[in-house]
Design an enzyme around this catalytic site. Sequence first.
Site, PDB file in Angstrom:
ATOM      1  N   ASN A 144       0.823  -1.204   0.000  1.00  0.00           N
ATOM      2  CA  ASN A 144       0.000   0.000   0.000  1.00  0.00           C
ATOM      3  C   ASN A 144       0.858   1.255   0.000  1.00  0.00           C
ATOM      4  O   ASN A 144       0.597   2.224  -0.715  1.00  0.00           O
ATOM      5  CB  ASN A 144      -0.920   0.024   1.227  1.00  0.00           C
ATOM      6  CG  ASN A 144      -2.057  -0.961   1.136  1.00  0.00           C
ATOM      7  OD1 ASN A 144      -2.324  -1.533   0.087  1.00  0.00           O
ATOM      8  ND2 ASN A 144      -2.741  -1.182   2.246  1.00  0.00           N
TER       9      ASN A 144
ATOM     10  N   TYR B 172     -12.193  -9.470  -1.656  1.00  0.00           N
ATOM     11  CA  TYR B 172     -12.874  -8.176  -1.607  1.00  0.00           C
ATOM     12  C   TYR B 172     -14.357  -8.415  -1.362  1.00  0.00           C
ATOM     13  O   TYR B 172     -14.967  -9.266  -2.008  1.00  0.00           O
ATOM     14  CB  TYR B 172     -12.748  -7.429  -2.945  1.00  0.00           C
ATOM     15  CG  TYR B 172     -11.409  -6.811  -3.249  1.00  0.00           C
ATOM     16  CD1 TYR B 172     -10.220  -7.357  -2.768  1.00  0.00           C
ATOM     17  CD2 TYR B 172     -11.319  -5.683  -4.050  1.00  0.00           C
ATOM     18  CE1 TYR B 172      -8.995  -6.800  -3.074  1.00  0.00           C
ATOM     19  CE2 TYR B 172     -10.089  -5.112  -4.367  1.00  0.00           C
ATOM     20  CZ  TYR B 172      -8.932  -5.674  -3.883  1.00  0.00           C
ATOM     21  OH  TYR B 172      -7.726  -5.116  -4.192  1.00  0.00           O
TER      22      TYR B 172
ATOM     23  N   ARG C 212     -14.166   2.517   4.724  1.00  0.00           N
ATOM     24  CA  ARG C 212     -12.987   1.673   4.946  1.00  0.00           C
ATOM     25  C   ARG C 212     -11.677   2.463   4.909  1.00  0.00           C
ATOM     26  O   ARG C 212     -10.804   2.272   5.727  1.00  0.00           O
ATOM     27  CB  ARG C 212     -12.954   0.572   3.896  1.00  0.00           C
ATOM     28  CG  ARG C 212     -11.807  -0.418   4.072  1.00  0.00           C
ATOM     29  CD  ARG C 212     -10.740  -0.257   3.017  1.00  0.00           C
ATOM     30  NE  ARG C 212     -11.297  -0.525   1.698  1.00  0.00           N
ATOM     31  CZ  ARG C 212     -10.676  -0.216   0.560  1.00  0.00           C
ATOM     32  NH1 ARG C 212      -9.517   0.384   0.583  1.00  0.00           N
ATOM     33  NH2 ARG C 212     -11.237  -0.476  -0.597  1.00  0.00           N
TER      34      ARG C 212
ATOM     35  N   HIS D 164     -15.196   3.586 -14.728  1.00  0.00           N
ATOM     36  CA  HIS D 164     -15.022   2.806 -13.506  1.00  0.00           C
ATOM     37  C   HIS D 164     -16.278   2.002 -13.167  1.00  0.00           C
ATOM     38  O   HIS D 164     -16.320   1.286 -12.177  1.00  0.00           O
ATOM     39  CB  HIS D 164     -14.672   3.772 -12.361  1.00  0.00           C
ATOM     40  CG  HIS D 164     -14.222   3.108 -11.102  1.00  0.00           C
ATOM     41  ND1 HIS D 164     -14.952   3.151  -9.936  1.00  0.00           N
ATOM     42  CD2 HIS D 164     -13.118   2.374 -10.819  1.00  0.00           C
ATOM     43  CE1 HIS D 164     -14.320   2.488  -8.988  1.00  0.00           C
ATOM     44  NE2 HIS D 164     -13.209   1.993  -9.488  1.00  0.00           N
TER      45      HIS D 164
END
Length: 705
Positions: free
Chosen positions: A47, A480, A576, A447
């Site tokens: 990350n 996910y 999140r 997207h």
Amino acid sequence: MSTDKNYKYIDREKSWLAFNARVLQEAADNAVPLLERLRFLGIFSNNLDEFFRVRFAAIRRLSLTGETGEKILGGISAQQLVKDITEIVIKLQADSMKILVDIEKELEKENIIIINETQISSDQENFIKDFFIQKVSPELVTIILNDLAEFPLLKDTSGYLAIKLVMKSEVKPKMLGLVKPKHEIRYAIIEMPKNINRVVVLPSKEGKQYLILLDDVIRYNLSSIFNIFDYERISAHMIKITRDAQLDIDSDLSKSMLEKIATSVKDRRIGEPVRFVYDKTIDKDTLKFFLTKMGIDASDSIIPGGRYHNRRDYMNFPNLDRNDLLYQPKIPIPIDGLSLDGSILNKIAKKDYLIYAPYQSFSYIIKFLREAALDPKVTSIKITLYRLAKNSQIISSLINAVKNGKKVTVQIELQARFDEASNIFYAEQMQQEGIELIFGIKGLKVHSKICVVDRIEDGKLKRYGVISTGNFNESTARIYTDVTLFTSHQQILKDVSKVFDFFDVNYRIHRYKHLIVSPHYTRSKFYKLIDREILNAKTGRPAYIKLKMNSLSDFAMIDKLYDASNDGVKIQLQIRGICSLIPGVKNMSENIEAISIVDNFLEHSRVFIFCNNNEPEVFISSADFMTRNLDGRVEVTCPIYDEDIKKQLIETFDVGWKGNVKARFHSEKLDNKYRIRKENERIFRAQNETYNYYRNKLEVVVENL
């Protein structure tokens, strides 16, 4: 707390770093299985790499222009933000190293021992030397640097060992003890091989499992690598560079979008350095040599680290057949009424279905496409693709469809960050098979996650479709959390078809009766939905807003939620990642609570619930409340009309909200405080309870049969 404009928002970069600190909390949590803790450490590192390549790079670009950027950064200057980020990251890196030491101690208690090159026993020596000769040595790229006219370009996805060779002196002292011999210094660099697992499993011995990092295998064999040099001392220290990964798209009209993106991805390797991480025990002269040669100065983030970098490799730490040190896998729960054996299209024709992955299987989506590929009544398939799995079953299903005479249209986003090369590969493959490709709209990323199938039934067109919050990617669907709607609602799917028309002829803006589509309608529609809750609150009617998403950073949308809070609307936020909204501030956001859940699965679904005077309206979406999603991308938000699915989404939101194990509060302090269980309150781990929710729901159905 002041409500001055400078204190209305949390900086999005700092909020993102707070999210990554939550990932690091998982690595530090003794309740998390030991090998999973190592993997969380790898996720934290991965990350951070992406953060520097994209977000930090953008802030650095702004800081170098001389502009403060305060307007777009919410009150802080770009120059100050660069300094603040560096300080935060140095602390996080230090914390991660302490956590790693603790994990390694716990691994030793489990008879899993990670050794370095100084701890190799005589029994292990032959194995390591043979492994080096057979596997490692042929893959090594080793460069002697002193005499090169130009310093080699270091890749931002690789780790390197910076080598210092102190050569034996050829100068004899004139008088004993009066003149020190001069030593020539040579520098070299070794690139860590990428196609060899970073963690090397050694033969077990006496019930103990030994491992060694590839770095130390190389260190142990330095004498073999540099045996042609007559050196006195040799040292090796890890360094890593991170480069600006922003794509600069060529404006040459003679080139196709495919060519432009491919060229930009190649150019990414020469992006400006934005971070340099080094082993803090490296010699000062060695560090200075590399910084000077690479043109790295104080405007870049120079971060001292430990002996090992690229800890993202721990994401692939071997299981070692120790299932007791891993999360136990959850078997996906079947969907009532939907079978992987029978026809999915026939089932969807009668009612809508919802998949909540990974609690339920992504295989239903693959089945949907494979059935459409074979069905003689199906004439066409249209789908948007953003991120795809390696060896994608989605792609193979679409190729199967075109081979069966279906017209297949794919909008594939070539600018999906860090997936550009993969998407270019798939685009070329699909073109060769005769699939019609759309490469998006200038200035807008696509997207949305939508698919529509045209089928001729009794001489009439009937549509079937899929609308999702997540990518059509069977690999990420295992980790996910995303919700996907199967529907044959003809009005909704007529809108979906209009979205594909917009891709094809994008100067024409369509009107949609059911879908909410960015960039034209999402912001205004959600303003209206919030305004309705405000009006209901003012007139004494029930009013609440429940939003679940990945990120909330758009200042105007945050202001709208502040307005709602001030007018008495109760707002629950499950965010999140980035949350620039500051909850719980009197006269600004006192009716807003915001939590983040970080656990075994990555929370990724977007679900929006509006009270509507106790007749809730529920939506699923590909969009977060970020400026780019609202105004700069093609996103699709879909209303949920099926009452059972609406009930599921409300109840699973509430399950997440009740979490008291992995839920942390968002706050202006960015301290990631856990929600504390009340006295006598049972442990309620949101992801486990969501799984139990669907399992219990299915058991009730079975009992009633």
